[in-house]
Enzyme design. Sequence first.
Site, PDB file in Angstrom:
ATOM      1  N   SER A 141       9.826  13.910  11.211  1.00  0.00           N
ATOM      2  CA  SER A 141       8.908  13.612  10.101  1.00  0.00           C
ATOM      3  C   SER A 141       9.466  14.330   8.881  1.00  0.00           C
ATOM      4  O   SER A 141       9.371  15.533   8.761  1.00  0.00           O
ATOM      5  CB  SER A 141       7.491  14.106  10.418  1.00  0.00           C
ATOM      6  OG  SER A 141       7.471  15.493  10.629  1.00  0.00           O
ATOM      7  N   GLU A 156       9.897  19.113  20.908  1.00  0.00           N
ATOM      8  CA  GLU A 156       9.939  20.558  20.705  1.00  0.00           C
ATOM      9  C   GLU A 156       9.447  21.332  21.919  1.00  0.00           C
ATOM     10  O   GLU A 156       9.142  22.521  21.823  1.00  0.00           O
ATOM     11  CB  GLU A 156       9.142  20.923  19.449  1.00  0.00           C
ATOM     12  CG  GLU A 156       9.776  20.284  18.207  1.00  0.00           C
ATOM     13  CD  GLU A 156       9.008  20.540  16.932  1.00  0.00           C
ATOM     14  OE1 GLU A 156       7.982  21.239  16.980  1.00  0.00           O
ATOM     15  OE2 GLU A 156       9.441  20.049  15.884  1.00  0.00           O
ATOM     16  N   LYS A 207      12.328  25.481   5.661  1.00  0.00           N
ATOM     17  CA  LYS A 207      13.312  24.756   6.469  1.00  0.00           C
ATOM     18  C   LYS A 207      14.605  24.681   5.672  1.00  0.00           C
ATOM     19  O   LYS A 207      14.651  24.060   4.605  1.00  0.00           O
ATOM     20  CB  LYS A 207      12.803  23.343   6.797  1.00  0.00           C
ATOM     21  CG  LYS A 207      11.628  23.318   7.760  1.00  0.00           C
ATOM     22  CD  LYS A 207      11.110  21.900   7.931  1.00  0.00           C
ATOM     23  CE  LYS A 207      10.045  21.821   9.017  1.00  0.00           C
ATOM     24  NZ  LYS A 207       9.432  20.472   9.093  1.00  0.00           N
ATOM     25  N   ASP A 237      -0.275  21.664  12.980  1.00  0.00           N
ATOM     26  CA  ASP A 237       0.511  20.887  12.010  1.00  0.00           C
ATOM     27  C   ASP A 237       0.211  19.419  12.252  1.00  0.00           C
ATOM     28  O   ASP A 237       0.880  18.754  13.039  1.00  0.00           O
ATOM     29  CB  ASP A 237       2.009  21.148  12.162  1.00  0.00           C
ATOM     30  CG  ASP A 237       2.835  20.205  11.274  1.00  0.00           C
ATOM     31  OD1 ASP A 237       2.249  19.562  10.383  1.00  0.00           O
ATOM     32  OD2 ASP A 237       4.059  20.116  11.485  1.00  0.00           O
ATOM     33  N   ASP A 253       4.528  21.939   4.040  1.00  0.00           N
ATOM     34  CA  ASP A 253       5.842  21.588   4.600  1.00  0.00           C
ATOM     35  C   ASP A 253       6.374  20.368   3.844  1.00  0.00           C
ATOM     36  O   ASP A 253       7.102  20.497   2.870  1.00  0.00           O
ATOM     37  CB  ASP A 253       5.717  21.327   6.099  1.00  0.00           C
ATOM     38  CG  ASP A 253       7.011  20.790   6.712  1.00  0.00           C
ATOM     39  OD1 ASP A 253       8.082  20.950   6.100  1.00  0.00           O
ATOM     40  OD2 ASP A 253       6.956  20.200   7.814  1.00  0.00           O
ATOM     41  N   GLU A 285       1.342  18.653  15.941  1.00  0.00           N
ATOM     42  CA  GLU A 285       1.619  19.908  16.646  1.00  0.00           C
ATOM     43  C   GLU A 285       0.364  20.758  16.806  1.00  0.00           C
ATOM     44  O   GLU A 285      -0.374  20.983  15.846  1.00  0.00           O
ATOM     45  CB  GLU A 285       2.679  20.725  15.894  1.00  0.00           C
ATOM     46  CG  GLU A 285       4.001  19.990  15.748  1.00  0.00           C
ATOM     47  CD  GLU A 285       5.019  20.785  14.938  1.00  0.00           C
ATOM     48  OE1 GLU A 285       4.743  21.953  14.606  1.00  0.00           O
ATOM     49  OE2 GLU A 285       6.081  20.228  14.627  1.00  0.00           O
ATOM     50  N   GLU A 292      -1.004  23.430   8.701  1.00  0.00           N
ATOM     51  CA  GLU A 292       0.185  22.976   7.964  1.00  0.00           C
ATOM     52  C   GLU A 292       0.066  21.492   7.629  1.00  0.00           C
ATOM     53  O   GLU A 292      -0.287  20.689   8.492  1.00  0.00           O
ATOM     54  CB  GLU A 292       1.420  23.226   8.835  1.00  0.00           C
ATOM     55  CG  GLU A 292       2.724  22.732   8.252  1.00  0.00           C
ATOM     56  CD  GLU A 292       3.866  22.876   9.251  1.00  0.00           C
ATOM     57  OE1 GLU A 292       4.804  22.054   9.181  1.00  0.00           O
ATOM     58  OE2 GLU A 292       3.821  23.779  10.103  1.00  0.00           O
ATOM     59  N   ARG A 313      13.691  22.518  13.019  1.00  0.00           N
ATOM     60  CA  ARG A 313      13.390  21.095  12.892  1.00  0.00           C
ATOM     61  C   ARG A 313      13.257  20.536  14.306  1.00  0.00           C
ATOM     62  O   ARG A 313      13.641  21.170  15.283  1.00  0.00           O
ATOM     63  CB  ARG A 313      14.490  20.328  12.151  1.00  0.00           C
ATOM     64  CG  ARG A 313      14.788  20.741  10.723  1.00  0.00           C
ATOM     65  CD  ARG A 313      13.579  20.733   9.794  1.00  0.00           C
ATOM     66  NE  ARG A 313      12.898  19.461   9.600  1.00  0.00           N
ATOM     67  CZ  ARG A 313      12.936  18.731   8.486  1.00  0.00           C
ATOM     68  NH1 ARG A 313      13.674  19.114   7.459  1.00  0.00           N
ATOM     69  NH2 ARG A 313      12.231  17.621   8.365  1.00  0.00           N
ATOM     70  N   SER A 314      12.747  19.316  14.417  1.00  0.00           N
ATOM     71  CA  SER A 314      12.599  18.738  15.760  1.00  0.00           C
ATOM     72  C   SER A 314      13.953  18.435  16.389  1.00  0.00           C
ATOM     73  O   SER A 314      14.116  18.482  17.601  1.00  0.00           O
ATOM     74  CB  SER A 314      11.718  17.487  15.718  1.00  0.00           C
ATOM     75  OG  SER A 314      12.182  16.593  14.733  1.00  0.00           O
TER      76      SER A 314
END
Length: 426
Positions: free
Chosen positions: A43, A206, A338, A243, A313, A165, A286, A367-368
Amino acid sequence: MSTLIEAIVAREVLDSRGNPTIEVDVRLESGDVGRAIVPSGASTGAHEALELRDGDKSRYNGKGVLKAVQAVNEDIAEALIGFDAADQIALDQELIALDGTPNKSKLGANAILGVSLAAAKAAAAAFGLPLYRYLGGVYAHVLPVPMMNIMNGGQHATNSTDFQEFMIMPVGAESFREGLRWGAEIYHMLKKVIHDRGFSTTVGDEGGFAPSLPTNDAPLQLIMEAIEKAGYRPGEQIVIALDPATTEIFEDGKYHLKREGRSLSSAEMVDYWVDLVNRYPIISLEDGLAEDDWEGWALLRAKLGDRVQLVGDDFLVTNVQRLQRAIEAKAANSILIKLNQIGSLTETLSAIQLAQRSGWTAVVSHRSGESEDVTIADLVVATNAGQIKTGAPARTDRIAKYNQLLRIEEELGSAARYAGRSAFKV
């Protein structure tokens, strides 16, 4: 000992999703080498720096990074050989100028970041310093509270919840080592709880579990049960972070909760979060609103900003200009960091420093699409940020960061301090 760059070599490698990414080696005249692998997200925010992909459908479904590799091996190498790797700011400025675009679209943020990080690692090696000490100096000593993504939905899983998440944070632990153990024990208990309810225990990108659940707060109910059955006290020892990545569910001015069969306005979405915070020990939210919903973000902070860490984010994309605007607009009170959203180490450090100077928190994040690279573990200690988001206690691409933090904590010895609840300003 010379820290002048002698050679720069890039190659195409694979990330944790089996997609190509770029790895860069920087070798100095001293013989020291720094190596970095660049992550990638699922994403991604519209305002992120550009990750250069080949678009050649005959290779890796168009996701190859040979153009970025070529940019490093030719344009960047030619410009930087003989450059001092220890002069990080000047090196990053040279990379940005060489690209010459606002979003690093010519050379690619992935190409630029790979060189930026590899150069820093090479310089650290030349000085005989661990990366966290090289970047952070003598005062780098705070071990972060992990944000452990133990349930996945949204873009990180299929046929799951609308939200991406669901995380736990062991704020009551005495050390990082203890906090990691608590998280791992809850993770394994959660697997048993999910299994005993007859749901699947497959995992998402993740490492979090991704069962098909009937409602968006069902994961919270399961997590609360797992915390208690593992022997911990929710709200005191363990708190929850979310998130929802709401940009992914925002369309035509509405937030579409498909799991619940309804669409909400910005104000209704804010009320939705207020209700959840009242019912569960949620300390961090988030991307609770979409990336360009500035009015909604200001309302969210007005209603929850004194109780909950509100992290931007996709909203802020590690970008100093967007962060400055958000600070002035009183939208959010925390930034997710990030490296590949902005594309250089210097710009990343600038964003963290601006957040901290403004009384905000900064959460350093993976990151994923990850790898064995552990740079973010060193970065979070270097900046004393106090929080790291790097997945579940599962999958080597996530565990690698946790293991590096264990090593750093051991190396710091009595100087190490675990952030705990002091990581938060709320």
